[in-house]
Design an enzyme around this catalytic site. Structure first.
Site, short mmCIF file in Angstrom:
data_model
loop_
_atom_site.label_atom_id
_atom_site.label_comp_id
_atom_site.label_asym_id
_atom_site.label_seq_id
_atom_site.Cartn_x
_atom_site.Cartn_y
_atom_site.Cartn_z
N GLN A 162 -56.29 -19.73 -2.86
CA GLN A 162 -57.41 -20.34 -2.15
C GLN A 162 -57.77 -21.69 -2.76
O GLN A 162 -57.80 -21.85 -3.97
CB GLN A 162 -58.62 -19.41 -2.20
N ASP B 119 -55.47 -11.06 6.01
CA ASP B 119 -55.74 -12.46 5.67
C ASP B 119 -54.55 -13.32 6.07
O ASP B 119 -53.80 -13.81 5.22
CB ASP B 119 -56.01 -12.57 4.16
N CYS C 31 -58.99 -18.53 8.33
CA CYS C 31 -59.32 -19.93 8.05
C CYS C 31 -59.25 -20.79 9.31
O CYS C 31 -59.29 -22.02 9.20
CB CYS C 31 -58.39 -20.49 6.97
N TYR D 233 -50.59 -9.94 4.39
CA TYR D 233 -50.52 -11.35 3.99
C TYR D 233 -51.20 -11.47 2.63
O TYR D 233 -52.12 -12.23 2.43
CB TYR D 233 -51.18 -12.27 5.02
N GLU E 201 -46.38 -9.31 1.90
CA GLU E 201 -46.39 -10.77 1.85
C GLU E 201 -45.03 -11.28 2.33
O GLU E 201 -43.99 -10.73 1.99
CB GLU E 201 -46.66 -11.26 0.43
#
Length: 476
Positions: free
Chosen positions: A289, A399, A426, A322, A346
């Site tokens: 992040q 995410d 996001c 993710y 992932e």
């Protein structure tokens, strides 16, 4: 896009904000997406993209005829459209809301989230009012004066290099690279390197990672594609020597953006990130992040929803999709204990390797690398053949990248019949689209928060709690 004296200029009155960092204006019946404006203003704009058959045009503000009360002096000269417009140039991207007050930025982002949820997500105004009354929240209210002003928050910054070898950034929607002399949004450790004073001839891209814990900066250098090995090596060694001479020298590595391969030149090829309870190794350009407070803000919000709802407890079976290097996986493992299980998925091979290193001591965590929808399908089929039923998750953290999860992932996830999903996004448009997919599958948003983890830009982070509402199927 650089302008010239022949660039058409118009005077328009600016309408509402739209997703993507611009506002909507109209001229002679044509829609124009205008950057660096504020709703209600009258401005002069330079047309940067146009065409008789185009559905819409694009433009940049060059001067303000009637200003909004929320307009402020831009904090960054190179990103200021007014200063750039006065010399028939374009500003660098990356701070497209820098001309708006901090309270004004929160209001604009709140409007965008609401509009996307209504238009793409299919939620009613009443439902949005009930869910999202607080609007987008500022996360920097308790910092120092600079942080409260939305500066000094980026732990990662990517730079381009001008043809003359100077550090630079792109203008919006342009291949033009403009030199920069500072990066006010970045942590002080990045600006203290003073990279704009170095000669980056032979280098195409520069990535800098500076953990908020101050554990050491990493500079990644990507040579120009096609440059001879001799020239590329000489350029990297020259820059590495300059950086090694600094009082606090960063690590330096050669980097291939196509496969994320790195070759350490000085120091190490990874950075150490920390949260309140965990330590993480992030190799090269691996994901973390960007905002210095984002790891805590997002884990508190996402896991808080799941804990408050009783979905996380000792022995629970959960998934982190993710998962990156393990930001959410690690606290999920703590929450379910040794008797529980965490599936961590992932797509990036390098980041998945980081997750294995970061979580090697957590025996309850299973780390799989690959496409989320394929792995979820495999989990379901394996569970059906072994026990006669699909695998069921008590809770899921979702995410996805900026593009969102998408229909295939939503379908595969719903098939595992989780009790609740904490969705971290996001991008409001991608999030709202996925909300519609979930709604068509019989799910609803129960709780929603949004955070301004990208001050002075149009980006915003949302965290939602999704729960089953009724059975249905995903439709087109």
């Amino acid at each position: 896009m650089s302008e010239s004296t022949s660039t058409p200029r118009l005077t328009v009155t600016v309408g509402p904000v739209a997703h993507g960092g611009h506002c909507v204006a109209r001229h002679d019946g044509r829609v124009i997406f205008v950057r660096h404006a504020i709703p209600g203003e009258t401005v002069e704009i330079a047309i940067t993209e146009q065409g008789e058959d185009a559905k819409f045009w694009r433009g940049d503000v060059t001067s303000v005829v009637e200003a909004s009360p929320e307009r402020v002096h831009h904090f960054w000269a190179e990103a200021d459209a007014l200063r750039a417009g006065s010399r028939n140039a374009a500003p660098v991207g990356g701070a497209e809301f820098g001309h708006v007050s901090r309270t004004g930025q929160l209001a604009l982002k709140t409007s965008v989230v609401r509009e996307q949820l209504e238009r793409l997500g299919g939620l009613s105004t009443e439902a949005i009012d009930a869910l999202f009354g607080a609007g987008v929240e500022d996360v920097d209210t308790a910092g120092n004066a600079e942080q409260q002003a939305g500066l000094g928050w980026r732990t990662r910054v990517g730079f381009a290099v001008t043809p003359s070898g100077k550090l630079g950034m792109h203008a919006h929607r342009s291949h033009t690279i403009l030199p920069v002399q500072e990066m006010p949004l970045a942590l002080p450790a990045i600006n203290e390197l003073r990279l704009w004073e170095l000669d980056f001839t032979g280098i195409d891209r520069v990535e800098v990672a500076a953990p908020a814990n101050g554990s050491g900066v990493l500079v990644l250098l990507a040579p120009i594609h096609g440059l001879s090995e001799k020239a590329a090596g000489a350029a990297i060694k020259r820059i590495a020597r300059s950086l090694a001479a600094l009082e606090t020298a960063p690590s330096v590595a050669r980097w291939n953006p196509e496969n994320s391969a790195i070759e350490v030149i000085n120091g190490r090829g990874w950075v150490k990130e920390t949260t309140d309870d965990h330590e993480f190794r992030i190799t090269g350009d691996g994901f973390w992040q960007i905002h210095r407070r984002a790891p805590k803000v997002l884990t508190d919000a996402a896991l808080g929803y799941l804990l408050q709802g009783g979905y996380l407890n000792d022995g629970a079976d959960v998934a982190d999709l993710y998962a990156g290097a393990g930001l959410f996986t690690a606290p999920l493992a703590d929450a379910v204990g040794n008797d529980g299980s965490v599936l961590s998925v992932e797509g990036s091979p390098g980041t998945s390797r980081d997750a294995r290193k970061n979580l090697h001591a957590s025996e309850q965590v299973e780390i799989l690398q690959g496409r989320v929808e394929k792995i979820l399908g495999t989990q379901s089929r394996a569970s059906q053949s072994a026990a006669g039923q699909r695998r069921h998750f008590d809770a899921v953290v979702l995410d996805p990248p900026r593009a969102g999860a998408g229909k295939a992932v939503v379908r595969a996830l719903v098939a595992t019949s989780p009790s609740a999903i904490a969705y971290v996004s996001c991008d409001p448009a991608a999030f709202a689209r996925d909300v519609k997919y979930f709604a068509n599958a019989g799910w609803k948003i129960e709780k929603l928060r949004a955070f301004d983890l990208y001050p002075h830009t149009h980006h915003v982070e949302t965290v939602a709690l999704l729960v089953p509402a009724a059975k249905a199927t995903i439709t087109e």
